[in-house]
Design an enzyme around this catalytic site. Structure first.
Site, PDB file in Angstrom:
ATOM      1  N   GLY A  16       0.920  -1.254   0.085  1.00 21.31           N
ATOM      2  CA  GLY A  16      -0.061   0.093  -0.010  1.00 21.31           C
ATOM      3  C   GLY A  16       0.870   1.436  -0.090  1.00 21.31           C
ATOM      4  N   GLY A  18       1.666   3.220  -2.324  1.00 23.48           N
ATOM      5  CA  GLY A  18       1.259   4.292  -3.493  1.00 23.48           C
ATOM      6  C   GLY A  18       0.850   5.539  -2.949  1.00 23.48           C
ATOM      7  N   ASP A  62      -1.429  -7.111  -5.775  1.00 21.89           N
ATOM      8  CA  ASP A  62      -2.799  -7.334  -4.688  1.00 21.89           C
ATOM      9  C   ASP A  62      -2.625  -8.309  -3.628  1.00 21.89           C
ATOM     10  OD1 ASP A  62      -5.291  -8.074  -3.807  1.00 21.89           O
ATOM     11  OD2 ASP A  62      -6.086  -9.090  -5.622  1.00 21.89           O
ATOM     12  N   VAL A  63      -2.797  -7.534  -2.480  1.00 24.00           N
ATOM     13  CA  VAL A  63      -2.069  -8.051  -1.259  1.00 24.00           C
ATOM     14  C   VAL A  63      -3.154  -9.115  -0.723  1.00 24.00           C
ATOM     15  CG1 VAL A  63      -1.030  -6.105  -0.477  1.00 24.00           C
ATOM     16  CG2 VAL A  63      -3.357  -6.270   0.137  1.00 24.00           C
ATOM     17  N   SER A 141      -5.762   1.198  15.119  1.00 24.42           N
ATOM     18  CA  SER A 141      -6.616   2.304  14.914  1.00 24.42           C
ATOM     19  C   SER A 141      -7.579   2.342  16.457  1.00 24.42           C
ATOM     20  CB  SER A 141      -7.574   2.190  13.440  1.00 24.42           C
ATOM     21  OG  SER A 141      -8.484   3.153  13.852  1.00 24.42           O
ATOM     22  N   TYR A 154     -14.109  -2.191   8.679  1.00 23.27           N
ATOM     23  CA  TYR A 154     -12.769  -1.465   8.905  1.00 23.27           C
ATOM     24  C   TYR A 154     -12.460  -1.542  10.453  1.00 23.27           C
ATOM     25  CZ  TYR A 154      -9.259   1.978   9.769  1.00 23.27           C
ATOM     26  OH  TYR A 154      -7.958   2.576  10.014  1.00 23.27           O
ATOM     27  N   LYS A 158      -9.189  -3.933  11.949  1.00 21.38           N
ATOM     28  CA  LYS A 158      -8.136  -3.385  12.602  1.00 21.38           C
ATOM     29  C   LYS A 158      -8.026  -4.258  13.969  1.00 21.38           C
ATOM     30  CE  LYS A 158      -6.318  -0.613  10.134  1.00 21.38           C
ATOM     31  NZ  LYS A 158      -4.715  -0.647   9.831  1.00 21.38           N
TER      32      LYS A 158
END
Length: 243
Positions: A16, A18, A62-63, A141, A154, A158
């Site tokens: 990630g 980018g 693609d992780v 998070s 999400y 996390k």
């Protein structure tokens, strides 16, 4: 050397990478002398980051695809001979009310946010174990603790990452590999904007503001494992003049 760190001779892989914190970390680590490999599904973004420093290269990944992760990490090892740091930044943050959620939506978030962490860690750990050294950094998070409406995929992912980190840290510690979490606070990233369309972005911290804790965790100064470095309160951009 960026921020006083010397990463000469080291290889750092950033999933990630980018945009957001991943891109900022790539530039900082490259500035400290590391060979940085940015992995991202967005070829345009990854190529743009690689163009920012001679020490950065880009590979599309693609992780969520276990086999692809193994193949790409294997190619990185074949090229560089080692991996000293892994920073897992690939995430998605869709806004989905629980009552409207579909199985595919939930599965996609977990495949990227948790699966991407697990598969990348699985791929680099044997390399680091043979070196008897290495640092792996995940991101925690606060929303996993206090919640956020419409963000259950999400926040749940996390929380799962934190549980995985605690377990994996114990598995690889005997081989000299460190696994730690960074809780970066509220950062202005494309992912944050996607899940907070009404936020006042002018008041948010920048990705570069979160790089310090990550650089520390990648460095030899961070002798701990299974720990969380939390970055929450920040100084004002323009400090007041003391009377």
């Amino acid at each position: 050397m960026a921020d006083g760190y010397d990463f000469s001779g080291r290889v750092v892989v950033i999933t990630g990478g980018g945009n957001g914190i991943g891109a900022a970390t790539a530039v900082a680590a490259a500035g400290a002398g590391a060979k940085v490999v940015v992995l991202d599904l967005d070829s345009d973004a990854g190529t743009a980051v690689a163009a920012r420093h001679d020490n950065i290269t880009f590979r599309r990944l693609d992780v969520s695809d276990h086999d692809e992760v193994q193949s790409v990490i294997g190619a990185v090892v074949a090229e560089h001979g080692r991996i000293d740091g892994l920073v897992c930044c690939a995430i998605v943050q869709p806004l989905i009310p629980v009552l409207e959620m579909t199985p595919d939506q939930l599965n996609r978030v977990f495949a990227i946010n948790l699966g991407g962490v697990v598969w990348a860690s699985k791929a680099v750990a044997p390399v680091m174990a043979r070196q008897n050294s290495g640092s792996i950094v995940y991101f925690a998070s606060g929303t996993a603790n206090f919640g956020k409406p419409h963000s259950s995929p999400y926040t749940s992912s996390k929380g799962a990452v934190a549980g995985f980190a605690a377990t994996f840290a114990r598995e690889v510690a005997p081989y000299g590999v460190r696994v730690n979490l960074c809780r970066p606070g509220v950062i202005d990233t494309p992912q944050y904007r996607a899940s907070n369309p009404d936020a006042d972005y002018s008041k948010l911290d920048r990705p570069e503001d979160a790089v310090g804790p990550v650089m520390f965790l990648l460095s030899d100064y961070a002798t701990m494992t299974n720990s969380i470095v939390t970055r929450e309160g920040t100084l004002p951009r323009t400090p007041r003049t003391f009377p």
